[in-house]
Design a protein around this motif. Structure first.
Motif, short mmCIF file in Angstrom:
data_model
loop_
_atom_site.label_atom_id
_atom_site.label_comp_id
_atom_site.label_asym_id
_atom_site.label_seq_id
_atom_site.Cartn_x
_atom_site.Cartn_y
_atom_site.Cartn_z
N TYR A 1 12.12 -16.91 -4.03
CA TYR A 1 12.13 -18.37 -4.84
C TYR A 1 13.38 -19.00 -4.51
O TYR A 1 13.69 -20.32 -4.94
N HIS A 2 14.57 -18.69 -4.38
CA HIS A 2 15.89 -19.07 -4.40
C HIS A 2 16.02 -19.47 -2.90
O HIS A 2 15.80 -18.94 -1.96
N LYS A 3 16.76 -20.86 -2.74
CA LYS A 3 16.71 -21.32 -1.61
C LYS A 3 17.48 -20.44 -0.40
O LYS A 3 17.17 -20.50 0.81
N GLU A 4 18.43 -19.58 -0.79
CA GLU A 4 19.13 -18.97 0.18
C GLU A 4 18.28 -17.78 0.77
O GLU A 4 19.17 -17.25 1.50
N VAL A 5 17.37 -17.51 0.16
CA VAL A 5 16.40 -16.31 0.61
C VAL A 5 15.15 -16.91 1.50
O VAL A 5 15.16 -16.84 2.77
N GLY B 1 16.71 -16.28 8.19
CA GLY B 1 18.44 -16.24 8.67
C GLY B 1 19.08 -15.38 7.80
O GLY B 1 20.32 -15.32 8.12
N LYS B 2 18.50 -14.71 6.72
CA LYS B 2 19.37 -13.73 6.12
C LYS B 2 19.83 -12.66 6.84
O LYS B 2 20.80 -12.24 6.79
N SER B 3 18.92 -12.00 8.03
CA SER B 3 19.12 -10.98 8.56
C SER B 3 18.87 -11.43 10.16
O SER B 3 19.01 -12.64 10.51
N GLY B 4 18.40 -10.44 10.99
CA GLY B 4 18.09 -10.80 12.27
C GLY B 4 16.87 -10.02 12.97
O GLY B 4 16.50 -9.26 12.01
N PHE B 5 16.76 -9.94 14.03
CA PHE B 5 15.74 -9.22 14.84
C PHE B 5 16.39 -8.37 15.98
O PHE B 5 17.47 -8.78 16.65
#
Length: 542
Positions: free
Chosen positions: A150-154, A307-311
């Motif tokens: 719910y927070h924008k950065e996540v 975009g917090k992590s990747g694939f």
């Protein structure tokens, strides 16, 4: 036929022709998303429907079965819901006709899929799936499961999850011409490793050699204590790439899968663990073949999409070999040129370079072997629950199960020691010797070792344990990556894992013992005075 009817038929024919033409040559390409793909590998799938083709990119691609087994053909994809009318039409039709068993009951039931894994605009691996159908699908919003989204950065990710089942699969890779005897070194993988300890695998094929650095290595089996010989197996994992000689063996293993009149191609594999300056350990596997091969995406819920992590498009490979020979190159240096039958006394110490323990505690294990003593600092020490007991039940009355006798027997104490692959040749020699007698009946009590574990803070011993008459029950070299994070954060750790079972155990509590040590004053005792009977002339005893 009237002029009006003829005119209507002509107009209808033109519209129908335009419609067929439009769908027949459709080549929709979904909007490209800027995902973080480790190694810049993106799965690009072209769906060949009867009404046209559609090319889409899915950051998540997972094979359902092992490629080599040829036991079935299925795969799954995940991607942000995007403009893909033909694929979505196939999904909708699959729902409408979900209870029908007719072979061809709707236009989108069967189709072919070309899966290309694209790097820098070029396909490095190509797979052709034929006669596919949609097995299941769902739309799901991915989140962190703990309200962080719910927070924008996540954030959240609304994705299509689609499962496919196909009747056939073949590798469509153009074989790179290789001259006989060629040696191919693919160089450094670019990843970082704890203590700089990396894994290099050199495959020796009939056509030549291929040296590859894999970020993930696991000794699946080989050293496990057993009453019979254990298969030598190992597995590797890394970012998907094209290795011409190895890929040829993977394709060949699939071709002959299930055939009894053809044999797989055998090859040798030399595994070396090195930090660039020194090779501490290695395994020489003989007569190996590819047992498992799978392409899959490593991901964690919504993190790659937001975009917090990747694939990570990973290639997971497993090998089965007929033999394993361990490399312990530094033991001979310590032993010198003394004959093998002569008893020697080697003293060796190794301190773990990584110091990352709460409150600065360290675990040191001292091994007392027949040929010497070796003290090693390990990052992790784990003992079994020492109060555990086994129960034997003796039924005195079969007709009355409640009437029984119970006996309790203390379980053997066990311990596990883990740390980054390092320099402890005496310990390597011990587990290698246990491997040499594996499966030989009556050797369980041979080659026993005493192990003293001390947990220290600085120069002060906090706790200690004495294990006696221990034997090695398993030894593994393993990399345990944290899904995609190890690749994205560029951090891997190659571990040595030693398991022992012991016949004796004694705990030490030096801090408690120190509480009862009474210091005595340094005064002169009467016993320390000279006997006056022996004094010289002029002195006497009253």
């Amino acid at each position: 036929m009237t002029y009006k009817n003829a005119n209507n038929i002509a107009i209808f024919s033109i519209v129908a022709l335009f419609t067929v033409t439009a769908f027949g040559f459709s080549n929709a390409f979904a909007e490209e998303r800027d995902y973080k793909m480790v190694g810049d590998i993106m799965p690009e799938l072209t769906f060949n429907f009867r009404d046209g083709t559609e090319t889409l990119q899915f950051p998540v691609f997972k094979m359902g079965e092992n490629f080599v087994d040829d036991s079935g053909v299925s795969f799954s994809v995940e991607g942000t819901v995007t403009d893909s009318p033909l694929l979505h039409k196939a999904m909708d039709e699959a729902y409408i006709y979900r209870y029908s068993n007719a072979a061809f009951d709707h236009q989108f039931k069967y189709f072919d899929v070309d899966a290309n894994f694209v790097k820098e605009g070029e396909s490095i691996i190509s797979l052709d799936y034929n006669n596919c159908r949609i097995d299941n699908y769902q739309v799901e919003t991915l989140d962190s499961n703990d309200y962080e989204s719910y927070h924008k950065e996540v954030g959240f990710a609304i994705v299509d999850k689609i499962d496919f089942v196909c009747s056939g699969l073949k590798s469509n890779n153009d074989p790179t011409p290789i001259n006989h005897g060629t040696i191919i070194d693919h160089g450094d993988s670019g990843f970082k490793f704890a203590n700089g300890m990396k894994t290099f695998v050199t495959f020796s094929f009939n056509e030549g050699k291929e040296k590859i650095q894999f970020p993930v290595f696991d000794l699946v089996s080989g050293y496990t204590e057993s009453d019979r010989n254990v298969k030598a197996e190992f597995s590797v994992e890394g970012v998907l790439d094209y290795y011409p000689l190895l890929q040829k063996k993977i394709d060949n293993a699939r071709k002959i899968s299930g055939l009894t009149h053809q044999s797989n191609d055998d090859f040798d594999a030399l595994v070396e663990f090195s930090n660039g300056e020194k090779t501490y350990r290695g395994f020489d596997f003989s007569s190996c073949h590819v047992e498992d091969a799978k392409i899959t995406t490593l991901t964690d819920k919504e993190e790659g999409f937001t975009g917090k992590s990747g694939f990570v498009i990973a290639h997971q490979l497993g090998f089965e070999c007929s033999g394993i020979k361990s490399l312990n190159m530094h033991y001979d240096k310590l032993r010198g040129d003394k004959p093998s039958w002569k008893s020697i006394d080697i003293v060796h110490e190794y301190q773990e370079p990584l110091q990352n323990t709460d409150k600065g505690l360290s675990a040191f294990a001292t091994f007392t072997f027949d040929d010497g003593v070796e003290t090693v600092e390990f990052s992790m020490f784990k003992q079994s629950k020492v109060l555990s007991a086994t129960e034997n039940v003796y039924r005195s009355d079969k007709d009355n199960p409640a009437n029984a006798e119970f006996t309790r027997k203390a379980a053997y104490p066990t311990l596990e020691l883990r740390g980054i692959v390092g320099d402890y040749p005496l310990l390597y020699n011990h587990v290698d010797d246990a491997l040499s007698i594996q499966g030989v009946i009556g050797t369980n009590n041979r080659n026993l070792v005493d192990i003293d574990v001390k947990i220290v803070s600085g120069n002060e011993e906090i706790r200690g344990f004495n294990y006696s008459n221990c034997r090695s029950t398993d030894y593994v070299v393993s990399t345990n990556p944290n899904t995609e994070e190890s690749y994205v954060k560029n951090k891997f750790a190659l571990e040595n894992i030693f398991d022992f079972e012991c016949q004796g155990y004694h705990p030490n509590n030096p801090m408690y013992d120190a509480m009862f040590v009474v210091e005595k004053a340094k005064t002169t005792s009467s016993k320390e005075l000279r006997n006056t009977d022996d004094w010289s002339k002029g002195f006497y005893v009253e």
